[in-house]
Design a protein around this motif. Structure first.
Motif, short mmCIF file in Angstrom:
data_model
loop_
_atom_site.label_atom_id
_atom_site.label_comp_id
_atom_site.label_asym_id
_atom_site.label_seq_id
_atom_site.Cartn_x
_atom_site.Cartn_y
_atom_site.Cartn_z
N SER A 168 7.58 -4.64 -2.75
CA SER A 168 7.12 -5.83 -2.07
C SER A 168 6.47 -5.86 -0.66
N ARG A 169 5.37 -6.64 -0.59
CA ARG A 169 4.70 -6.73 1.08
C ARG A 169 5.83 -6.94 1.78
N LEU A 170 5.63 -6.52 3.20
CA LEU A 170 6.44 -6.91 3.98
C LEU A 170 5.91 -7.49 5.33
N ASP B 38 10.90 -8.12 -6.60
CA ASP B 38 10.09 -7.20 -6.98
C ASP B 38 8.52 -7.04 -6.48
N ALA B 39 7.61 -6.34 -7.16
CA ALA B 39 6.58 -6.14 -6.11
C ALA B 39 5.43 -7.36 -6.03
N GLY B 40 5.82 -8.34 -6.95
CA GLY B 40 5.18 -9.65 -6.57
C GLY B 40 5.49 -10.49 -5.43
N ASP B 41 6.66 -10.10 -4.70
CA ASP B 41 7.19 -10.87 -3.62
C ASP B 41 6.45 -10.35 -2.52
N TYR C 245 2.78 1.27 -7.17
CA TYR C 245 2.39 -0.22 -7.06
C TYR C 245 1.12 -0.39 -6.60
N GLY C 246 0.41 0.56 -6.84
CA GLY C 246 -0.98 0.38 -6.09
C GLY C 246 -1.00 0.60 -4.60
N ALA D 191 0.38 -3.71 3.30
CA ALA D 191 1.19 -3.63 2.68
C ALA D 191 2.72 -3.83 3.67
N VAL D 192 2.53 -3.27 4.77
CA VAL D 192 3.61 -3.39 5.71
C VAL D 192 2.96 -3.83 7.06
N ALA D 193 3.50 -4.99 7.41
CA ALA D 193 2.71 -5.65 8.74
C ALA D 193 4.12 -5.85 9.71
N VAL D 194 3.99 -5.44 10.72
CA VAL D 194 4.94 -5.40 11.78
C VAL D 194 4.36 -5.85 13.23
#
Ligand code: MCA
Ligand code: AMP
Length: 474
Positions: free
Chosen positions: A198-200, A169-172, A11-12, A17-20
């Motif tokens: 998907s981004r989190l 999907d990856a657009g979310d 997905y590139g 990509a992951v923010a907590v």
């Protein structure tokens, strides 16, 4: 990486990509930090993870999965009694995380540093769907929590079914702030993002302000979170641009459903599941969003209703029965508890959820309650009355105790304890008893209220009449 497709690079990548709770990682950084955990965890019988809502927790969990080692999430607020039970019962050898306690119950501490990387020789374990991904501790009506064994194949099947139902999907961009030690926040809320690409955005805590600021397309919350957002119109209106608002873990009150629809312009999608089964029934993104209903069985899942005598109950939209399920998302049993495992399946191989439901001729499911008053749902947390009663009885001033889930507008149910003081112990303070429970069990298992009574109402068999307590007849 098998289960976690986003870590393969397909997905590139992106820096956030992951923010907590404000700390952002790219998938490459996550893979590096998780690989360093995996390399140290390889071959261990289990990896316990002190599951604070942090990026380090995500790296530790992913590391355990990449190593093929069962991951045992440990609630960060659990008192010493509950913590010791989970660590010993699970057989985990390592405890990963940050700010680890001095007393690790004999487990080796595995501090997690996001800057760590594995050696060049490290490779993830070969994929094996039958391997245990998680041992998730969950309360029954009595006794200490049991470890539900969740295999990799169940996680993969459950997430793929939800991706299909929700067009996820990856657009979310997925937003939530749920605890990272349960199915909802961890399996759906972290691994779901890593499987769909998907981004989190994890907001640290699930506050209306945090949800409003995150600008996601897909939001997860328990009903308490949604009811707090519905009570904060400015925050709720910020969610108007989202694609899907999902509620689960407990019943979403119809007035909250309606208020959210008014404020955001879209009806929430409810779904139903359990630790033992993952999500089995869901409202589809492209389907009807019916207030008070949890939707249709996910692809691959079969459901049926059974009466108390075990006989089939018709799916006529009126008849109630115990909901029983079969399918690819089911767990492999409770660790070291063959009897409890056997008791949770019918003779013909259906898992008994303990939830009472109605199924309509159109297949829509409605959860109408639980078969047992001794399983409480408070803020979406499952709490066994027996475990809290046992903790209270450990107090020298308590002769007897009965715990119920009293209706509560914010939490769905609130833990309320009826306590019979022992003779000669003077005045028992409510605060003291609440704190006493918190020092043993997870903080959310604390009673919100303690009512001192001279006696508990009992039937002829000596069983406490909890309904009478709930009706105010202590
Ligand atoms: C709480 N507090 C107390 C007591 N209880 N203080 C004194 N005595 C008590 N008895 C404190 C808290 O520690 C907190 O303090 C403050 O009061 C507010 O507490 P609370 O009202 O509980 O609010 P909260 O802490 O914000 O919790 C509400 C919540 C939480 C955020 C909705 O319940 C939650 O995260 N629930 C999610 C549960 C979940 O993820 N379940 C999924 C299970 P302070 O502010 O100082 O900390 S998985 C599942 O069910 C299946 C598979 C499924 O279908 O999803
Ligand atoms: P847990 O094992 O903590 O995941 O709790 C599972 C229980 O949560 C189920 O057995 C149900 O009682 C309850 N539950 C989950 N989702 C819903 C829902 N959408 N509506 C009603 N109850 C739910």
């Amino acid at each position: 990486m098998g289960l976690l497709t986003a870590l393969d690079g397909g997905y590139g990548d992106r820096a956030d990509a992951v923010a907590v709770d404000g700390a952002a990682l790219s998938w490459e950084q996550l893979l590096g930090a998780a690989g360093a955990v995996a390399e140290r965890a390889a071959g261990a019988p289990g990896l316990a993870v002190l599951a604070r809502p942090t990026a380090e927790t995500v790296a530790a969990v992913v590391g355990g999965l990449l190593a093929g080692v069962p991951v045992v999430p440990l609630p960060p607020d659990s008192g010493p009694v509950e913590r010791a039970h989970i660590l010993r019962d699970s057989g985990a050898a390592l405890l990963a995380g940050t700010g680890l306690p001095e007393d690790t119950e004999g487990l080796t501490a595995l501090p997690v540093d996001l800057a760590d990387r594995p050696s060049g020789a490290w490779r993830p374990a070969a994929e094996d769907g039958d391997r245990t991904a998680f041992v998730l501790y969950t309360s029954g009506t009595t006794g200490a929590p049991k470890g539900a064994l969740i295999p990799h194949r169940a996680v993969a099947a459950g997430l793929d079914a939800l991706a299909d139902a929700w067009r996820w999907d990856a657009g979310d961009t997925l937003v939530h702030g749920l605890p990272l030690f349960h199915v909802h926040g961890l399996v759906l809320g972290v691994l779901g993002a890593l499987r769909t690409g998907s981004r989190l955005v994890h907001t640290g805590r699930p506050t209306p302000a945090g949800y409003a600021a995150a600008r996601g397309s897909l939001y997860f919350g328990v009903p308490t979170v949604w009811s707090r957002i519905a009570a904060d119109p400015a925050a709720a209106r910020e969610l108007a641009g989202a694609r899907l608002l999902v509620s689960g873990s407990a019943p979403l009150p119809v007035p909250v459903f309606e208020r959210l629809r008014q404020l955001t312009g879209q009806a929430p999608a409810e779904r139903y599941g359990m630790t033992e089964t993952l999500i089995t029934v869901a409202t589809r993104a492209d389907g009807e969003r019916r207030p008070g209903a949890v939707g249709l069985p996910l692809p691959g899942t079969r459901t049926r209703l059974a009466g108390e005598d075990g006989r089939p109950v018709p799916a006529d939209g009126e008849s109630v029965g115990e909901l029983q399920v079969q399918g690819p998302t089911l767990f492999d049993g409770y660790l070291g508890r063959p009897e409890a495992t056997a008791a949770s399946w019918t003779a013909d191989g259906w898992f008994r959820t303990g939830d009472v439901a109605v199924i309509g001729p159109d297949g829509f499911h409605r959860i109408v309650g639980r078969a047992s008053v001794d399983l409480i749902k408070s803020g979406g947390y499952r709490i066994g009355a027996g475990e809290v009663e046992a903790a209270l009885r450990d107090h020298p001033g308590v002769a007897d105790a009965a715990v119920v889930g009293a209706p509560d507008p914010d939490l769905g149910q609130a833990v309320v304890a009826y306590v019979v003081p022992g003779e000669g112990h003077g005045a028992l303070g409510e605060r003291e008893l609440i704190d006493f429970v918190a020092r043993r069990l997870s903080a959310h298992k604390r009673p919100r209220r303690v009512v001192l009574v001279a006696d508990l109402p009992r039937n002829a068999m000596g069983k406490v009449l909890k309904q009478r307590l709930l009706d105010g007849g202590a």
